[in-house]
Design a protein around this motif. Structure first.
Motif, PDB file in Angstrom:
ATOM      1  N   UNK A 124       0.842  -1.202   0.000  1.00  0.00           N
ATOM      2  CA  UNK A 124       0.000   0.000   0.000  1.00  0.00           C
ATOM      3  C   UNK A 124       0.873   1.246   0.000  1.00  0.00           C
ATOM      4  N   UNK A 125       1.936   1.237   0.788  1.00  0.00           N
ATOM      5  CA  UNK A 125       2.849   2.387   0.812  1.00  0.00           C
ATOM      6  C   UNK A 125       3.507   2.571  -0.549  1.00  0.00           C
ATOM      7  N   UNK A 126       3.834   1.462  -1.197  1.00  0.00           N
ATOM      8  CA  UNK A 126       4.461   1.545  -2.517  1.00  0.00           C
ATOM      9  C   UNK A 126       3.475   2.066  -3.567  1.00  0.00           C
ATOM     10  N   UNK A 127       2.206   1.651  -3.474  1.00  0.00           N
ATOM     11  CA  UNK A 127       1.186   2.181  -4.389  1.00  0.00           C
ATOM     12  C   UNK A 127       1.064   3.693  -4.193  1.00  0.00           C
ATOM     13  N   UNK A 128       1.021   4.137  -2.934  1.00  0.00           N
ATOM     14  CA  UNK A 128       0.942   5.569  -2.652  1.00  0.00           C
ATOM     15  C   UNK A 128       2.179   6.294  -3.189  1.00  0.00           C
TER      16      UNK A 128
END
Length: 196
Positions: free
Chosen positions: A3-7
């Motif tokens: 999720x952090x990487x998508x953000x």
């Protein structure tokens, strides 16, 4: 982590886009700007590789992996149009180019435009489905991949809903007010939306 990487990829998309457009139109460095814009697909490659490594390292397949596939699919299906739309507006506001035409507002011309946008959503669903199927094969454990398979249904449900909305433009085309041509794109009215 995913999720952090998508953000981070989403933030990176807009940072690269702003930097590319600033180089093209403010700094008058069109080649540098184009190079920055062409780096944007690398963000999706990074996300794809990170998701694959996460699964390879034994992470339990969950909604974050499905969301990553949908994000990549959406970028493939709609990213080019978003960049083109913003480039046209940056060229107008920062580079002195004529104001870009907006999408057609009435009749069958609007229906055709909406169909093109929907085809981007179909492309997004197809790419997400392919990535999710590759992940299912990669994990190779049906008991662990149920959540990934549900994301395929989500992708096609979104494409189906978008298709129904598009169909309404064909069934009930909006009529132009008296004195205004029904066909042809409208001059940019400020109501156009960038889709990403």
């Amino acid at each position: 982590m995913i999720v952090a990487l998508i953000a981070a990829c989403e933030i990176g998309f807009w940072v690269l886009l702003a930097a590319g457009l600033a180089c093209r139109y403010l700094l008058r460095m069109p080649r540098t700007g184009l190079a920055l814009l062409l780096c944007e697909p690398l963000l999706e490659v990074v996300l794809l590789v990170a998701t694959a490594l996460d699964l390879k390292n034994g992470a339990e397949p969950n909604w974050t992996h499905g969301l990553a596939a949908l994000y990549i699919g959406y970028t493939v299906g709609h990213g080019h149009r978003t960049v083109k739309w913003l480039d046209g507006h940056a060229a107008h506001r920062l580079g002195g180019a004529p104001k870009p035409l907006g999408p057609p507002r009435y009749g069958l011309a609007r229906a055709r435009h909406e169909t093109k946008v929907w085809l981007g959503t179909l492309t997004a669903a197809a790419v997400a489905t392919a990535l999710l199927q590759l992940a299912v094969w990669y994990v190779d454990d049906p008991s662990r991949t149920t959540s990934l398979e549900s994301w395929r249904a989500t992708a096609w449900r979104a494409a189906g809903i978008h298709g129904l909305v598009t169909l309404t433009y064909w069934i009930w085309p909006k009529k132009a007010p008296a004195g205004e041509p029904e066909t042809g794109p409208s001059a940019g009215t400020g109501r156009e939306k960038a889709v990403r």
